[in-house]
Each structure stands twice: as C-alpha cells, then as structure tokens.
Design a protein around this motif. Structure first.
Motif, PDB file in Angstrom:
ATOM      1  N   THR A  47       0.818  -1.209   0.000  1.00 19.52           N
ATOM      2  CA  THR A  47       0.000   0.000   0.000  1.00 19.52           C
ATOM      3  C   THR A  47       0.854   1.261   0.000  1.00 19.52           C
ATOM      4  O   THR A  47       0.535   2.225  -0.665  1.00 19.52           O
ATOM      5  N   HIS A  48       1.932   1.257   0.795  1.00 18.23           N
ATOM      6  CA  HIS A  48       2.809   2.433   0.851  1.00 18.23           C
ATOM      7  C   HIS A  48       4.134   2.081   1.493  1.00 18.23           C
ATOM      8  O   HIS A  48       4.378   0.910   1.806  1.00 18.23           O
ATOM      9  N   GLY A  49       4.979   3.105   1.664  1.00 13.84           N
ATOM     10  CA  GLY A  49       6.366   2.848   2.010  1.00 13.84           C
ATOM     11  C   GLY A  49       6.710   2.877   3.478  1.00 13.84           C
ATOM     12  O   GLY A  49       7.867   2.635   3.846  1.00 13.84           O
ATOM     13  N   HIS A  50       5.766   3.200   4.351  1.00 11.19           N
ATOM     14  CA  HIS A  50       6.085   3.233   5.779  1.00 11.19           C
ATOM     15  C   HIS A  50       6.539   1.856   6.251  1.00 11.19           C
ATOM     16  O   HIS A  50       6.083   0.823   5.746  1.00 11.19           O
ATOM     17  N   GLY A  51       7.422   1.890   7.272  1.00 12.09           N
ATOM     18  CA  GLY A  51       8.044   0.649   7.728  1.00 12.09           C
ATOM     19  C   GLY A  51       7.064  -0.402   8.199  1.00 12.09           C
ATOM     20  O   GLY A  51       7.329  -1.603   8.080  1.00 12.09           O
ATOM     21  N   ASP A  52       5.920   0.039   8.738  1.00 15.08           N
ATOM     22  CA  ASP A  52       4.939  -0.926   9.241  1.00 15.08           C
ATOM     23  C   ASP A  52       4.067  -1.510   8.127  1.00 15.08           C
ATOM     24  O   ASP A  52       3.062  -2.185   8.403  1.00 15.08           O
ATOM     25  N   HIS A  53       4.486  -1.285   6.866  1.00 10.82           N
ATOM     26  CA  HIS A  53       3.790  -1.859   5.704  1.00 10.82           C
ATOM     27  C   HIS A  53       4.807  -2.484   4.742  1.00 10.82           C
ATOM     28  O   HIS A  53       4.696  -3.646   4.379  1.00 10.82           O
ATOM     29  N   HIS A  54       5.816  -1.681   4.357  1.00  9.15           N
ATOM     30  CA  HIS A  54       6.895  -2.153   3.478  1.00  9.15           C
ATOM     31  C   HIS A  54       7.650  -3.295   4.161  1.00  9.15           C
ATOM     32  O   HIS A  54       7.948  -4.319   3.533  1.00  9.15           O
ATOM     33  N   TRP A 108      -5.885   8.583   1.767  1.00  9.27           N
ATOM     34  CA  TRP A 108      -5.451   9.879   2.315  1.00  9.27           C
ATOM     35  C   TRP A 108      -4.543   9.659   3.504  1.00  9.27           C
ATOM     36  O   TRP A 108      -4.986   9.330   4.603  1.00  9.27           O
ATOM     37  N   HIS A 109      -3.235   9.841   3.258  1.00  8.74           N
ATOM     38  CA  HIS A 109      -2.217   9.510   4.245  1.00  8.74           C
ATOM     39  C   HIS A 109      -0.927  10.138   3.717  1.00  8.74           C
ATOM     40  O   HIS A 109      -0.963  10.881   2.726  1.00  8.74           O
ATOM     41  N   THR A 110       0.212   9.859   4.334  1.00  5.60           N
ATOM     42  CA  THR A 110       1.495  10.251   3.759  1.00  5.60           C
ATOM     43  C   THR A 110       2.255   8.986   3.409  1.00  5.60           C
ATOM     44  O   THR A 110       1.850   7.878   3.786  1.00  5.60           O
ATOM     45  N   GLY A 137      -5.560   0.368   2.922  1.00  2.27           N
ATOM     46  CA  GLY A 137      -4.275   0.972   3.249  1.00  2.27           C
ATOM     47  C   GLY A 137      -4.410   1.805   4.513  1.00  2.27           C
ATOM     48  O   GLY A 137      -5.357   1.653   5.287  1.00  2.27           O
ATOM     49  N   ASP A 138      -3.425   2.671   4.725  1.00  2.00           N
ATOM     50  CA  ASP A 138      -3.549   3.643   5.812  1.00  2.00           C
ATOM     51  C   ASP A 138      -4.293   4.838   5.240  1.00  2.00           C
ATOM     52  O   ASP A 138      -3.854   5.423   4.239  1.00  2.00           O
ATOM     53  N   THR A 139      -5.394   5.215   5.854  1.00  2.10           N
ATOM     54  CA  THR A 139      -6.132   6.357   5.322  1.00  2.10           C
ATOM     55  C   THR A 139      -6.975   7.014   6.399  1.00  2.10           C
ATOM     56  O   THR A 139      -7.368   6.379   7.387  1.00  2.10           O
TER      57      THR A 139
END
Ligand code: NI
Ligand code: MN
Length: 226
Positions: A47-54, A108-110, A137-139
């Motif tokens: 979903t995105h690049g934050h460590g708790d996902h990547h 909607w997240h960073t 994802g995170d939103t």
C-alpha cells in the motif's frame, strides 16, 4: 479463498496456487503471527512505504522470487535493490496476473520510500478467485471511498484500519464502512502500539447496528474463508 491476518495491516490471500501477501511487516511487529522466514508468497502487494507496511518486502521477495506490485517510487527502489520481478503502477493503474488483478486507488495519508523519497500512498482493490477484496491501506476518512467501492465493487471484504492516530479511528471507520458497503469488514491497524489501541468490539457493534456489513474480527494468525 482464504484471508489470513498476520498482524497489523498484513494479510495473506490464498486462492489455488496463488498466495498474495499484502504489506508484509513481520520483523519487529509485536502482532506478527509468523516470521518473515515462514511466508512463501507468490505475490507481494504494497500500500505504501512506511516501515509498518513495506516491512520485510525486500528479503521475502529475494528469498521467494515473489512478484511485487508497488507504486512507482517504491518499485524503483526495490528494483535497484535487486528485487527481480517488480511492477510499478501508479494510482488508477491495474496489474493483471493469472489469479486476477490488483488496482491501486487513492488513500489519504502520507508515504515515504525506505530510501527517503516522498510519494503518495495507495489502497488496493484485489480481484481474486471471483471475489473483490479492498485493502484500504492507511487512510483518513474521505468520501471517495464510495466512488472507489462503486467502481470496483461490489466489495466482498474490506480490510480496514481503525486504530486512529496514524489513520482514521473506529468512529470514522464506521462511516467508511457505510461508504464502502462491503459484505464483510475485517478491522486492522489497531492495538499494535499504544497510540492505536482501540475497542474493536465497539467498532463491530457500531458497524453491525448502523450498516448492513458484518464485522469479522481476526486474531493474528486467524483465517476468514469465503
Ligand atoms: Ni502509514
Ligand atoms: Mn501504518
């Protein structure tokens, strides 16, 4: 098909020979149901690049040869790091495999790549085994969740963050559940760390009293079969 919750926002979708791992944050995840050495995905979706996902994407992909789908900036870094089978869509893009397809949709997240490049996050609409699974994802809450679900739906299962602080909280997530209209909502991204502790039973009660969705609470390691 089976949906296995591996903790935090990590899920494994199994259909026939396909094992599709989403957001494999296992090392350092206090909820992790398995270690990064124990998963054998055929595909990894991010979903995105934050460590708790990547998370463990790079070592798992290198060990297993799994095909990885990640938004462009993350995909480029994975390719540069030596991951061989990477596809790089952007929002709105669809990638097709023999088991179905995945579409990247707004969230909607960073987001930041592990290498420090700012980019945008995504939700994932996964069509697999004739079903549609929507990992939000995170939103935060936003009204286009309805548009996304209408275009991609009907949604069989929504994998939905509810923990607050970094994402929408359980109260906004009830409205998100109304907008998405999934048959089943599986909550995630809560209780992993103190800032995102929440009352998941209250979320279930609120969703089931205010919408037509059912809420399936999975413990880490738990499986939901469709
Ligand atoms: Ni995040
Ligand atoms: Mn997160």
């Amino acid at each position: 098909m089976e949906i296995r919750f591996l903790g935090h926002a990590c899920f494994e979708l199994t259909e026939g020979d396909a094992r599709v791992l989403i957001d494999p944050f296992l090392t350092g995840n206090p909820q992790a149901a398995v270690s990064a050495d124990e998963v054998e995905p055929t595909h990894i979706l991010l979903t995105h690049g934050h460590g708790d996902h990547h998370g463990d994407t790079e070592p798992i992909a290198k060990r297993t040869g799994a095909a990885v789908v990640a938004i462009k900036e993350i995909a480029e870094e994975l390719s540069e790091a030596g991951v061989e089978n990477v596809t790089d869509p952007n929002l709105g893009g669809t990638v097709t495999f023999d088991w179905g397809r995945v579409k990247l949709v707004p969230a909607w997240h960073t987001s930041m790549t592990p290498g420090g490049v700012a980019n945008v996050p995504a939700g994932l609409l996964v069509h697999i085994g004739g079903r549609t699974i929507y990992h939000l994802g995170d939103t935060a809450l936003f009204s286009d969740l309805k548009l996304i679900a209408d275009r991609g739906g009907p949604i069989d299962v929504a994998l939905m963050c509810i923990g607050g602080h970094y994402t929408m909280d359980r109260f906004d997530a009830v409205v998100a559940a109304e907008l998405v209209g999934a048959a089943t909502v599986v909550p995630c991204h809560y209780d992993t760390l103190p800032p995102i502790e929440t009352d998941v039973q209250a979320f279930k009660a609120d969703v089931e009293s205010r919408t037509s969705s059912k809420v399936e609470i999975l413990e880490p390691g738990g499986t939901f079969t469709l």
